[in-house]
Design a protein around this motif. Structure first.
Motif, PDB file in Angstrom:
ATOM      1  N   ARG A 125      -4.482   4.129  -7.374  1.00  0.00           N
ATOM      2  CA  ARG A 125      -4.934   4.580  -6.684  1.00  0.00           C
ATOM      3  C   ARG A 125      -6.400   3.501  -6.345  1.00  0.00           C
ATOM      4  O   ARG A 125      -6.820   3.078  -5.123  1.00  0.00           O
ATOM      5  N   ILE A 126      -7.191   4.559  -6.776  1.00  0.00           N
ATOM      6  CA  ILE A 126      -8.516   4.629  -6.491  1.00  0.00           C
ATOM      7  C   ILE A 126      -8.981   3.809  -6.755  1.00  0.00           C
ATOM      8  O   ILE A 126      -9.689   2.414  -6.311  1.00  0.00           O
ATOM      9  N   GLU A 127      -8.452   2.624  -8.190  1.00  0.00           N
ATOM     10  CA  GLU A 127      -8.663   1.620  -8.031  1.00  0.00           C
ATOM     11  C   GLU A 127      -8.287   0.462  -6.902  1.00  0.00           C
ATOM     12  O   GLU A 127      -9.451  -0.122  -7.197  1.00  0.00           O
ATOM     13  N   GLN A 128      -6.854   0.580  -6.174  1.00  0.00           N
ATOM     14  CA  GLN A 128      -7.248   0.046  -5.741  1.00  0.00           C
ATOM     15  C   GLN A 128      -8.145  -0.462  -4.301  1.00  0.00           C
ATOM     16  O   GLN A 128      -8.196  -1.193  -3.624  1.00  0.00           O
ATOM     17  N   VAL A 129      -8.049   1.112  -4.146  1.00  0.00           N
ATOM     18  CA  VAL A 129      -9.423   1.269  -2.949  1.00  0.00           C
ATOM     19  C   VAL A 129     -10.800   0.555  -3.334  1.00  0.00           C
ATOM     20  O   VAL A 129     -11.311   0.157  -2.513  1.00  0.00           O
ATOM     21  N   GLU A 130     -11.016   0.342  -4.289  1.00  0.00           N
ATOM     22  CA  GLU A 130     -12.503   0.476  -4.718  1.00  0.00           C
ATOM     23  C   GLU A 130     -12.837  -1.299  -4.408  1.00  0.00           C
ATOM     24  O   GLU A 130     -13.477  -2.113  -3.793  1.00  0.00           O
ATOM     25  N   GLU A 132     -10.497  -2.891  -2.352  1.00  0.00           N
ATOM     26  CA  GLU A 132     -10.171  -3.375  -0.832  1.00  0.00           C
ATOM     27  C   GLU A 132     -11.511  -3.079  -0.240  1.00  0.00           C
ATOM     28  O   GLU A 132     -13.040  -4.002   0.086  1.00  0.00           O
ATOM     29  N   ALA A 133     -12.593  -2.210  -1.114  1.00  0.00           N
ATOM     30  CA  ALA A 133     -13.949  -2.370  -1.085  1.00  0.00           C
ATOM     31  C   ALA A 133     -14.883  -3.091  -0.771  1.00  0.00           C
ATOM     32  O   ALA A 133     -15.689  -3.216   0.123  1.00  0.00           O
ATOM     33  N   GLU A 134     -14.822  -3.506  -1.569  1.00  0.00           N
ATOM     34  CA  GLU A 134     -15.257  -4.562  -2.594  1.00  0.00           C
ATOM     35  C   GLU A 134     -15.187  -5.734  -1.994  1.00  0.00           C
ATOM     36  O   GLU A 134     -15.982  -6.550  -1.466  1.00  0.00           O
TER      37      GLU A 134
END
Length: 142
Positions: A125-130, A132-134
């Motif tokens: 989930r953290i990888e997905q959020v990071e 998306e932010a990029e």
């Protein structure tokens, strides 16, 4: 992302025990591998239950130190929730939150095919959020 993708990244090896071994032996396995749960399987690798640190604590509270000489089957969670390789990360989060557990065995063709932990789910989930932010940053910059 699906359970299959998580297992493809982290591997499918799962520390297991049989229902007959003692709670003390299972506890030693948890300590040896520095893990919070073991999946209980029969000789055909079918899931019989799951034994977590919480199950051991409950057994000790109910029976005292004598619980440790009893079989895993007396303390394990027998009605274990499982997932399949097609479940999504969001589905895993929902299952784990509603069930209040941190480990979810993966069943493939009626047998144990892997184990997903809350740590695996949080990492993905953290990888997905990071990511998306990029993507948002790149969109704004263009």
């Amino acid at each position: 992302m699906t359970v299959k993708a998580i297992l493809d990244q982290k591997g499918r090896e799962v520390i297991t025990v049989t229902p007959e071994i003692s709670l003390s032996e299972a506890n030693a396995r948890l300590a040896e591998y520095k893990i919070g749960a073991v999946v209980v399987v029969d000789k055909s690798n079918r899931i019989c239950g799951i034994l977590s640190e919480r199950d051991i604590v409950r057994a000790l509270a109910a029976k005292g130190a004598d619980a440790m000489s009893g079989p895993v089957s007396s303390a394990m969670t027998a009605n274990v929730k499982v997932c399949s390789e097609t479940h999504s990360v969001n589905q895993l989060m929902e299952m784990m939150t509603q069930g209040r557990f941190r480990h979810l065995p993966v069943e493939v063709d009626g047998k144990l095919g892997g184990l997903v932990s809350i740590g695996d789910v949080v990492r993905v989930r953290i990888e997905q959020v990071e990511r998306e932010a990029e993507e948002i940053k790149a969109y704004i910059a263009s």
